[in-house]
Scaffold this motif. Sequence first.
Motif, PDB file in Angstrom:
ATOM      1  N   UNK A  32      -2.142  53.926  53.156  1.00  0.00           N
ATOM      2  CA  UNK A  32      -3.466  53.854  53.785  1.00  0.00           C
ATOM      3  C   UNK A  32      -4.258  55.126  53.514  1.00  0.00           C
ATOM      4  N   UNK A  33      -3.599  56.273  53.590  1.00  0.00           N
ATOM      5  CA  UNK A  33      -4.269  57.541  53.284  1.00  0.00           C
ATOM      6  C   UNK A  33      -4.733  57.569  51.826  1.00  0.00           C
ATOM      7  N   UNK A  34      -3.896  57.060  50.954  1.00  0.00           N
ATOM      8  CA  UNK A  34      -4.215  57.059  49.532  1.00  0.00           C
ATOM      9  C   UNK A  34      -5.360  56.103  49.210  1.00  0.00           C
ATOM     10  N   UNK A  35      -5.324  54.926  49.798  1.00  0.00           N
ATOM     11  CA  UNK A  35      -6.292  53.870  49.467  1.00  0.00           C
ATOM     12  C   UNK A  35      -7.735  54.289  49.715  1.00  0.00           C
ATOM     13  N   UNK A  36      -7.961  55.141  50.692  1.00  0.00           N
ATOM     14  CA  UNK A  36      -9.332  55.546  51.007  1.00  0.00           C
ATOM     15  C   UNK A  36      -9.786  56.757  50.189  1.00  0.00           C
ATOM     16  N   UNK A  37      -8.887  57.319  49.372  1.00  0.00           N
ATOM     17  CA  UNK A  37      -9.237  58.511  48.603  1.00  0.00           C
ATOM     18  C   UNK A  37      -9.340  58.281  47.101  1.00  0.00           C
ATOM     19  N   UNK A  38      -8.888  57.128  46.619  1.00  0.00           N
ATOM     20  CA  UNK A  38      -8.830  56.924  45.166  1.00  0.00           C
ATOM     21  C   UNK A  38      -9.547  55.647  44.752  1.00  0.00           C
ATOM     22  N   UNK A  39      -9.891  55.582  43.479  1.00  0.00           N
ATOM     23  CA  UNK A  39     -10.382  54.321  42.935  1.00  0.00           C
ATOM     24  C   UNK A  39      -9.543  53.877  41.739  1.00  0.00           C
ATOM     25  N   UNK A  40      -8.518  54.661  41.412  1.00  0.00           N
ATOM     26  CA  UNK A  40      -7.536  54.302  40.385  1.00  0.00           C
ATOM     27  C   UNK A  40      -6.165  54.724  40.901  1.00  0.00           C
ATOM     28  N   UNK A  41      -5.191  53.829  40.830  1.00  0.00           N
ATOM     29  CA  UNK A  41      -3.836  54.162  41.257  1.00  0.00           C
ATOM     30  C   UNK A  41      -2.862  53.751  40.165  1.00  0.00           C
ATOM     31  N   UNK A  42      -2.078  54.711  39.689  1.00  0.00           N
ATOM     32  CA  UNK A  42      -1.018  54.416  38.737  1.00  0.00           C
ATOM     33  C   UNK A  42       0.280  54.408  39.527  1.00  0.00           C
ATOM     34  N   UNK A  43       0.916  53.252  39.555  1.00  0.00           N
ATOM     35  CA  UNK A  43       2.109  53.043  40.373  1.00  0.00           C
ATOM     36  C   UNK A  43       3.331  53.050  39.458  1.00  0.00           C
ATOM     37  N   UNK A  44       4.228  54.016  39.663  1.00  0.00           N
ATOM     38  CA  UNK A  44       5.438  54.125  38.853  1.00  0.00           C
ATOM     39  C   UNK A  44       6.618  53.787  39.750  1.00  0.00           C
ATOM     40  N   UNK A  45       7.168  52.597  39.555  1.00  0.00           N
ATOM     41  CA  UNK A  45       8.288  52.108  40.360  1.00  0.00           C
ATOM     42  C   UNK A  45       9.307  51.449  39.439  1.00  0.00           C
ATOM     43  N   UNK A  46      10.368  50.893  40.023  1.00  0.00           N
ATOM     44  CA  UNK A  46      11.434  50.306  39.225  1.00  0.00           C
ATOM     45  C   UNK A  46      11.478  48.785  39.345  1.00  0.00           C
ATOM     46  N   UNK A  47      11.353  48.265  40.552  1.00  0.00           N
ATOM     47  CA  UNK A  47      11.612  46.847  40.770  1.00  0.00           C
ATOM     48  C   UNK A  47      10.341  46.040  41.017  1.00  0.00           C
ATOM     49  N   UNK A  48      10.472  44.736  40.857  1.00  0.00           N
ATOM     50  CA  UNK A  48       9.377  43.825  41.182  1.00  0.00           C
ATOM     51  C   UNK A  48       9.000  43.966  42.654  1.00  0.00           C
ATOM     52  N   UNK A  49      10.002  44.059  43.518  1.00  0.00           N
ATOM     53  CA  UNK A  49       9.736  44.178  44.956  1.00  0.00           C
ATOM     54  C   UNK A  49       8.939  45.440  45.262  1.00  0.00           C
ATOM     55  N   UNK A  50       9.236  46.535  44.591  1.00  0.00           N
ATOM     56  CA  UNK A  50       8.490  47.771  44.804  1.00  0.00           C
ATOM     57  C   UNK A  50       7.054  47.618  44.307  1.00  0.00           C
ATOM     58  N   UNK A  51       6.871  46.982  43.164  1.00  0.00           N
ATOM     59  CA  UNK A  51       5.520  46.754  42.643  1.00  0.00           C
ATOM     60  C   UNK A  51       4.707  45.920  43.620  1.00  0.00           C
ATOM     61  N   UNK A  52       5.319  44.870  44.129  1.00  0.00           N
ATOM     62  CA  UNK A  52       4.642  44.000  45.088  1.00  0.00           C
ATOM     63  C   UNK A  52       4.316  44.770  46.373  1.00  0.00           C
ATOM     64  N   UNK A  53       5.271  45.524  46.879  1.00  0.00           N
ATOM     65  CA  UNK A  53       5.075  46.257  48.131  1.00  0.00           C
ATOM     66  C   UNK A  53       3.929  47.255  48.041  1.00  0.00           C
ATOM     67  N   UNK A  54       3.901  48.025  46.966  1.00  0.00           N
ATOM     68  CA  UNK A  54       2.851  49.042  46.817  1.00  0.00           C
ATOM     69  C   UNK A  54       1.486  48.381  46.584  1.00  0.00           C
ATOM     70  N   UNK A  55       1.442  47.372  45.728  1.00  0.00           N
ATOM     71  CA  UNK A  55       0.175  46.685  45.466  1.00  0.00           C
ATOM     72  C   UNK A  55      -0.372  46.058  46.737  1.00  0.00           C
ATOM     73  N   UNK A  56       0.465  45.311  47.441  1.00  0.00           N
ATOM     74  CA  UNK A  56       0.018  44.677  48.682  1.00  0.00           C
ATOM     75  C   UNK A  56      -0.374  45.725  49.721  1.00  0.00           C
ATOM     76  N   UNK A  57       0.359  46.825  49.766  1.00  0.00           N
ATOM     77  CA  UNK A  57       0.037  47.891  50.715  1.00  0.00           C
ATOM     78  C   UNK A  57      -1.308  48.532  50.431  1.00  0.00           C
ATOM     79  N   UNK A  58      -1.593  48.802  49.157  1.00  0.00           N
ATOM     80  CA  UNK A  58      -2.891  49.378  48.800  1.00  0.00           C
ATOM     81  C   UNK A  58      -4.030  48.422  49.113  1.00  0.00           C
ATOM     82  N   UNK A  59      -3.839  47.141  48.812  1.00  0.00           N
ATOM     83  CA  UNK A  59      -4.882  46.159  49.103  1.00  0.00           C
ATOM     84  C   UNK A  59      -5.106  46.030  50.607  1.00  0.00           C
TER      85      UNK A  59
END
Length: 80
Positions: free
Chosen positions: A10-37
């Motif tokens: 939540x802190x990140x989402x209000x400060x950026x307009x580009x996010x590069x997400x470096x993770x390992x699993x599909x679940x992590x990709x989904x979690x971070x993407x859904x969290x940012x949205x």
Amino acid sequence: AGLPVCETLADLAVQVDHAIVVVVTDAQSRSVTEGLLAAGLPQGAIIAIAATNHPDTMIALQALCAAQGVGFIDAPVVFG
């Protein structure tokens, strides 16, 4: 180096307009993407997933982003 540290997505989402997400699993990709949205990443922002995930996951995440006016980039990384 003067970069702000964010404790939550939540802190990140209000400060950026580009996010590069470096993770390992599909679940992590989904979690971070859904969290940012959910945290209110602004329309016109871009999420780039730098991970090697299943294509179906990336297609689903792109659709979630598009529904909120957020761009999505699948930027796979090879572990070998």
